[in-house]
Scaffold this active site. Structure first.
Site, PDB file in Angstrom:
ATOM      1  N   LYS A 292      -5.515  -2.628  25.564  1.00 47.25           N
ATOM      2  CA  LYS A 292      -4.129  -3.093  25.442  1.00 47.25           C
ATOM      3  C   LYS A 292      -4.087  -4.575  25.088  1.00 47.25           C
ATOM      4  CE  LYS A 292      -1.938  -5.060  28.491  1.00 47.25           C
ATOM      5  NZ  LYS A 292      -1.347  -5.539  29.757  1.00 47.25           N
TER       6      LYS A 292
ATOM      7  N   CYS B 266      18.263   6.493  36.355  1.00 42.54           N
ATOM      8  CA  CYS B 266      18.601   7.553  35.410  1.00 42.54           C
ATOM      9  C   CYS B 266      20.109   7.672  35.204  1.00 42.54           C
ATOM     10  CB  CYS B 266      18.030   8.889  35.877  1.00 42.54           C
ATOM     11  SG  CYS B 266      16.229   8.889  36.057  1.00 42.54           S
TER      12      CYS B 266
ATOM     13  N   CYS C 189      16.125  13.514  28.648  1.00 41.67           N
ATOM     14  CA  CYS C 189      14.854  13.173  29.281  1.00 41.67           C
ATOM     15  C   CYS C 189      14.363  14.308  30.167  1.00 41.67           C
ATOM     16  CB  CYS C 189      15.008  11.900  30.095  1.00 41.67           C
ATOM     17  SG  CYS C 189      13.514  11.432  31.002  1.00 41.67           S
TER      18      CYS C 189
ATOM     19  N   CYS D 280      13.933   2.200  33.420  1.00 40.80           N
ATOM     20  CA  CYS D 280      13.010   3.285  33.756  1.00 40.80           C
ATOM     21  C   CYS D 280      11.920   2.738  34.677  1.00 40.80           C
ATOM     22  CB  CYS D 280      12.413   3.891  32.485  1.00 40.80           C
ATOM     23  SG  CYS D 280      11.638   5.497  32.762  1.00 40.80           S
TER      24      CYS D 280
ATOM     25  N   CYS E 189      21.147   5.589  32.407  1.00 44.61           N
ATOM     26  CA  CYS E 189      20.271   5.661  31.228  1.00 44.61           C
ATOM     27  C   CYS E 189      20.897   6.543  30.151  1.00 44.61           C
ATOM     28  CB  CYS E 189      18.902   6.216  31.635  1.00 44.61           C
ATOM     29  SG  CYS E 189      17.763   6.401  30.252  1.00 44.61           S
TER      30      CYS E 189
HETATM   31  S1  SF4 Z   1      16.494   9.388  32.250  1.00 44.42           S
HETATM   32 FE1  SF4 Z   1      14.288   9.431  31.775  1.00 44.42          FE
HETATM   33  S2  SF4 Z   1      14.004   7.627  30.422  1.00 44.42           S
HETATM   34 FE2  SF4 Z   1      15.969   7.354  31.482  1.00 44.42          FE
HETATM   35  S3  SF4 Z   1      15.504   6.135  33.314  1.00 44.42           S
HETATM   36 FE3  SF4 Z   1      15.415   8.306  33.918  1.00 44.42          FE
HETATM   37  S4  SF4 Z   1      13.259   8.880  33.690  1.00 44.42           S
HETATM   38 FE4  SF4 Z   1      13.544   6.971  32.529  1.00 44.42          FE
END
Ligand code: SF4
Length: 323
Positions: free
Chosen positions: A231, A308, A317, A301, A311
């Protein structure tokens, strides 16, 4: 300072490790098609300094050349990286045999959530921690050093350590002239600081002896340095040399790629995640992914208790229901 730089480099705006340096240059990094395919003076390094990223025009001006593999006393580590394949130069890109169903919309959503560029990585990342007034090879050394410090360490802690080191004049020679105890005091409390003192000293000695105080310009040579992993090598290639050599996968990228189903099967290491992503993700996006996902991982995340509900990917997801 996890992983941030395949997201391209900040040119002249870098070097303060402070919130004021929040601009990120999203352009200017070229894709490499084969490892060790060019010397330091080739490619994008021939441009001007002011508007150019760190690497431009520098190696050519210095006339530095990497030592040939046969002259290496140290055995370089073989990495299975996509750009090693000869056919990449001669054949048109092939459509991947598999790709995640919703990745394009997921990516757009993450870009939207990251549009504020206000995550720690955006103002404390490696692009912001080198001295932009230092000579080119010193800047490249500082980039590599900040990456070595950043492993298992929060961006804020890495930035603080870099500020203390830079205040004393951060060069290969200055590090080699600093005793281990003092160096440990300067970099504390970065993660694994005792081991990093040892690796920094060993790597600095190699850079002085074999590279004239500069850093090598290939992933294979970089990962052969003590304390430098894949990385870090990909990020150093991007930030210090302006070359996207592969996707830089840290713990954030590894975690989020698996949550979103961006790997065909679950992966259990960042290196496996990198290989899985490089199988299908278009190359022109490789340089963007690290910074995008690192900041997304810092703000939304999260490793534990991801947010979530806020998000934009919650309905797309696969992991959202299980968290
Ligand atoms: S929905 Fe999926 S991408 Fe979004 S914060 Fe939750 S785990 Fe992460």
């Amino acid at each position: 300072m996890r992983g941030r730089a395949s997201r391209n480099v900040v040119a002249g705006a870098a070097g303060k490790c402070s919130p004021q340096d929040s601009s990120m240059n999203a352009t200017g990094v070229r894709m490499v098609t084969r490892s060790r395919s060019r010397g330091p003076g080739a490619g994008p390094r021939g441009g001007g300094e002011k508007a150019a990223p760190l690497w431009k025009g520098e190696a050519a001006a210095e006339g530095r050349k990497s030592p040939s593999p046969s002259r290496h006393r140290r055995k370089t580590q073989k990495l299975n990286v996509a750009y090693d394949r000869e056919e990449e130069d001669t054949k048109p890109p092939r459509a991947p045999s598999w790709e995640p169903r919703d990745w394009r919309q997921q990516l757009l959503n993450i870009r939207a959530m990251r549009s504020g560029k206000d995550a720690p990585v955006d103002w404390l990342g490696v692009e912001h921690c080198y001295d932009s007034d230092a000579p080119p090879k010193v800047r490249r050394y500082q980039v590599l050093l900040s990456l070595m410090l950043s492993s298992q360490t929060k961006d804020q802690v890495t930035a603080g350590a870099m500020q203390r080191l830079r205040a004393r004049g951060l060069t290969v020679d200055s590090i080699l002239q600093t005793d281990d105890s003092t160096l440990g005091t300067l970099i504390y409390p970065v993660g694994f600081w005792r081991s990093k003192v040892k690796y920094i000293k060993q790597t600095s000695a190699i850079l002085q002896q074999r590279y004239g105080g500069d850093i090598p310009d290939s992933v294979a040579e970089l990962v052969a340095l003590p304390g430098v992993g894949p990385k870090m090598a990909h990020l150093a290639m991007a930030v210090a040399w302006g070359t996207v050599s592969g996707i830089a996968v840290d713990t954030h990228v590894h975690r989020i790629a698996n949550r979103l189903g961006w790997t065909k099967t679950a992966t259990n290491s960042p290196e496996k995640t990198r290989a899985a992503l490089e199988e299908w993700l278009p190359r022109e996006l490789w340089g963007e992914i690290n910074g995008l996902l690192v900041g997304f991982g810092q703000q939304t995340c999260l490793p534990v208790h991801p947010r979530c509900q806020g998000c934009l990917n919650r309905t797309l997801c696969p992991a959202a229901r299980g968290l």
